[in-house]
Write an enzyme that holds these catalytic residues in place. Structure first.
Site, PDB file in Angstrom:
ATOM      1  N   GLY A 184     -10.123  -9.251  -1.680  1.00  0.00           N
ATOM      2  CA  GLY A 184      -8.266 -11.286  -0.848  1.00  0.00           C
ATOM      3  C   GLY A 184      -8.101 -12.516  -1.881  1.00  0.00           C
ATOM      4  N   LYS A 195     -19.586 -17.916  -1.220  1.00  0.00           N
ATOM      5  CA  LYS A 195     -21.053 -18.250  -0.645  1.00  0.00           C
ATOM      6  C   LYS A 195     -21.877 -17.134  -1.829  1.00  0.00           C
ATOM      7  CE  LYS A 195     -21.147 -19.314   4.328  1.00  0.00           C
ATOM      8  NZ  LYS A 195     -21.784 -18.874   5.157  1.00  0.00           N
ATOM      9  N   GLY A 212     -13.509  -4.090  -0.332  1.00  0.00           N
ATOM     10  CA  GLY A 212     -14.251  -3.671   0.113  1.00  0.00           C
ATOM     11  C   GLY A 212     -14.698  -2.902  -1.218  1.00  0.00           C
ATOM     12  N   ARG A 270       0.890  -1.214   0.008  1.00  0.00           N
ATOM     13  CA  ARG A 270       0.100  -0.223   0.398  1.00  0.00           C
ATOM     14  C   ARG A 270       1.295   1.631   0.061  1.00  0.00           C
ATOM     15  NH1 ARG A 270      -5.025  -2.652   3.720  1.00  0.00           N
ATOM     16  NH2 ARG A 270      -5.700  -3.006   1.844  1.00  0.00           N
TER      17      ARG A 270
HETATM   18  P1  ADP Z   1     -13.328 -12.942  -2.804  1.00  0.00           P
HETATM   19  O1  ADP Z   1     -12.245 -12.689  -1.186  1.00  0.00           O
HETATM   20  O2  ADP Z   1     -12.100 -12.717  -3.463  1.00  0.00           O
HETATM   21  O3  ADP Z   1     -13.895 -11.668  -2.581  1.00  0.00           O
HETATM   22  P2  ADP Z   1     -14.040 -15.244  -2.051  1.00  0.00           P
HETATM   23  O4  ADP Z   1     -14.202 -14.976  -0.542  1.00  0.00           O
HETATM   24  O5  ADP Z   1     -16.102 -14.688  -1.819  1.00  0.00           O
HETATM   25  O6  ADP Z   1     -13.689 -13.956  -2.402  1.00  0.00           O
HETATM   26  O7  ADP Z   1     -14.196 -16.004  -1.701  1.00  0.00           O
HETATM   27  C1  ADP Z   1     -13.068 -17.537  -1.751  1.00  0.00           C
HETATM   28  C2  ADP Z   1     -12.531 -18.500  -0.609  1.00  0.00           C
HETATM   29  O8  ADP Z   1     -13.882 -19.471  -1.276  1.00  0.00           O
HETATM   30  C3  ADP Z   1     -11.984 -19.761  -0.343  1.00  0.00           C
HETATM   31  O9  ADP Z   1     -11.530 -19.222   1.005  1.00  0.00           O
HETATM   32  C4  ADP Z   1     -12.099 -21.139  -1.114  1.00  0.00           C
HETATM   33  O10 ADP Z   1     -11.657 -21.341  -0.495  1.00  0.00           O
HETATM   34  C5  ADP Z   1     -13.808 -20.744  -1.183  1.00  0.00           C
HETATM   35  N1  ADP Z   1     -14.396 -21.521  -2.176  1.00  0.00           N
HETATM   36  C6  ADP Z   1     -14.211 -21.548  -3.183  1.00  0.00           C
HETATM   37  N2  ADP Z   1     -15.130 -22.635  -4.330  1.00  0.00           N
HETATM   38  C7  ADP Z   1     -15.608 -23.508  -2.812  1.00  0.00           C
HETATM   39  C8  ADP Z   1     -16.676 -24.373  -2.440  1.00  0.00           C
HETATM   40  N3  ADP Z   1     -16.942 -25.131  -3.608  1.00  0.00           N
HETATM   41  N4  ADP Z   1     -16.341 -25.180  -1.910  1.00  0.00           N
HETATM   42  C9  ADP Z   1     -15.926 -24.201  -0.345  1.00  0.00           C
HETATM   43  N5  ADP Z   1     -14.839 -23.554  -0.867  1.00  0.00           N
HETATM   44  C10 ADP Z   1     -15.496 -22.721  -1.449  1.00  0.00           C
END
Ligand code: ADP
Ligand code: MG
Length: 399
Positions: free
Chosen positions: A357, A199, A380, A38
């Site tokens: 992230g 999710k 965010g 950063r």
């Molecule tokens: P970002 O931080 O880039 O916005 P998210 O936090 O939404 O991404 O999602 C990342 C998480 O989703 C990771 O920890 C990954 O392990 C999990 N993930 C991805 N696919 C699956 C799956 N099929 N089942 C369980 N967890 C999953």
């Protein structure tokens, strides 16, 4: 893109006082900065203003002190790391307004740099208190916002100051806004979006917005399971939000009406236990997932089909991994699709923008982060932008 001023619009700033909002919310361990990304992002703006002869006052927040002085969250701790990146001496000022800052400004020579104290030590920061805004502005001639990552908050130093001082976007803010505009503002079509992650519930607004904006929506990760379940697929023990299947169907319907093609995995990688290289690992059609199995990644043939989709597109925006990429081999789909996107970007046929992230971590893991057109590290704020929201810190620069 709404018009905002940049450092190119500044006249002679010799001896003028600049308040520069930067992101110094740095990862620290035992009062030592462990990652200076950063600081490096802010450096071009800070050094440019310094070289042009301004007196540069840096404003930033650190942690969540909630309006109190918390000594373990003082920005005095980051001075050394900032000096190292900038290659210049930096003064620390334990206030953000008032006589102490005024005296510091008197001591600073043209081109000198100071870091003011953690803005969140003052309650008025998060309340965007006009009195605090006025008091901070009183010591300066103009305001530069170089913290896109804080632009989704309407705080005194991220939004308020832009209304009382001549306001400009810093170089890092400018680069981010230009990249985001290329990705969703005025993109070259066809546009593809990849949305993955754990999710649906965490990215409902992102999905709702994207289906009205893009030509292809590729859904992967845990959230794809909810969509598959909505279509009547038995996803076994997979992570799945069964209570959201109705919402998933609504999103699919909106996509249909908007001419957005939604791509869900038709082939998946499953196992009975969630572990590295589990003995029960196998690849199967989505309709063959057993009751005691979990979907943990998109299958290789399905990824090839997704790669073919990207080859027909000119623009890509990506948030969220396609599988549980932290555990091998469930990183395979994310790595493969990321490599295709990187290759298409290198060839000049695709503009690729990614953020989030875990997404940034996954692209680093794939070794292709440097090949994307733009990678946003603003968690965010990046997600709110993907939801189509107007970010107050950005809007104030264009007012
Ligand atoms: P970002 O931080 O880039 O916005 P998210 O936090 O939404 O991404 O999602 C990342 C998480 O989703 C990771 O920890 C990954 O392990 C999990 N993930 C991805 N696919 C699956 C799956 N099929 N089942 C369980 N967890 C999953
Ligand atoms: Mg995450």
């Amino acid at each position: 893109m709404s018009a905002f001023k940049t450092l190119d619009d500044l006249g002679d700033v010799t001896g003028k006082v600049a308040l520069v909002r930067v992101d110094l919310n740095l990862p620290m361990q035992d009062a030592v900065v462990t990652d200076d990304t950063r600081i490096r992002a802010a450096a071009p703006t800070v050094l440019e203003l310094s070289e042009r002869g301004a007196k540069v006052l840096l404003l930033a927040h650190f942690g969540r002190p909630k309006g109190e002085r918390v000594s373990t969250q003082s920005l005095s701790m980051v001075v050394g790391a900032v000096e190292k990146v900038l290659g210049k001496e930096v003064m620390f000022v334990p206030e953000i307004a008032g006589d102490v800052v005024k005296q510091a400004v008197g001591i600073l020579r043209a081109g000198d740099i100071a870091i003011l104290e953690n803005t969140r030590f003052w309650k008025g920061e998060e309340k965007n208190d006009p009195e605090l805004v006025k008091a901070i502005a009183a010591n300066a001639d103009f305001y530069v916002n170089d913290a896109f990552s804080a632009a989704h908050r309407a705080h005194a130093t991220t939004e308020g100051l832009a209304h009382v001082l001549p306001a400009y976007a810093g170089r890092s803010m400018q680069a981010e806004l230009e990249a985001l505009d290329k990705a969703l503002g005025t993109p070259e079509k066809p546009v593809a979006a990849v949305v993955g992650g754990a999710k649906v519930s965490s990215k409902l607004d992102v999905l709702k917005h994207l289906v009205t904006q893009v030509d292809h929506l590729i859904i992967g990760g845990g959230m794809a399971n909810t969509f598959l379940a909505a279509k009547g697929v038995d996803v076994g023990k997979s992570l799945c939000e069964h209570d959201l299947t109705g919402t998933a169907n609504e999103i699919l319907e909106t996509a249909d009406q908007s001419g957005c093609t939604v791509h869900l995995p038709y082939e998946v990688v499953v196992s009975k236990e969630f572990a590295a290289n589990p003995p029960s690992l196998r690849t199967c059609n989505v309709h063959e997932v057993a009751a005691d199995e979990m979907i943990l990644d998109v299958g290789p043939l399905a990824v090839e089909a997704l790669s073919d989709v990207l080859k027909t597109c000119r623009t890509l925006v990506w948030n969220g991994p396609l599988g549980a990429f932290e555990t091998v081999p469930f990183d395979a789909a994310t790595v493969a699709l990321a490599k295709t996107a990187a290759a298409l970007t290198r060839e000049g046929s695709l503009v690729s923008v990614a953020g989030g992230g875990d997404t940034v971590a996954a692209l680093n893991h794939a070794g292709v982060a440097g090949d994307f057109s733009y990678i946003s590290t603003a968690g965010g704020a990046f997600l709110e932008w993907m939801e189509g929201k107007e970010l107050p810190g950005v809007a104030a620069l264009s007012a």
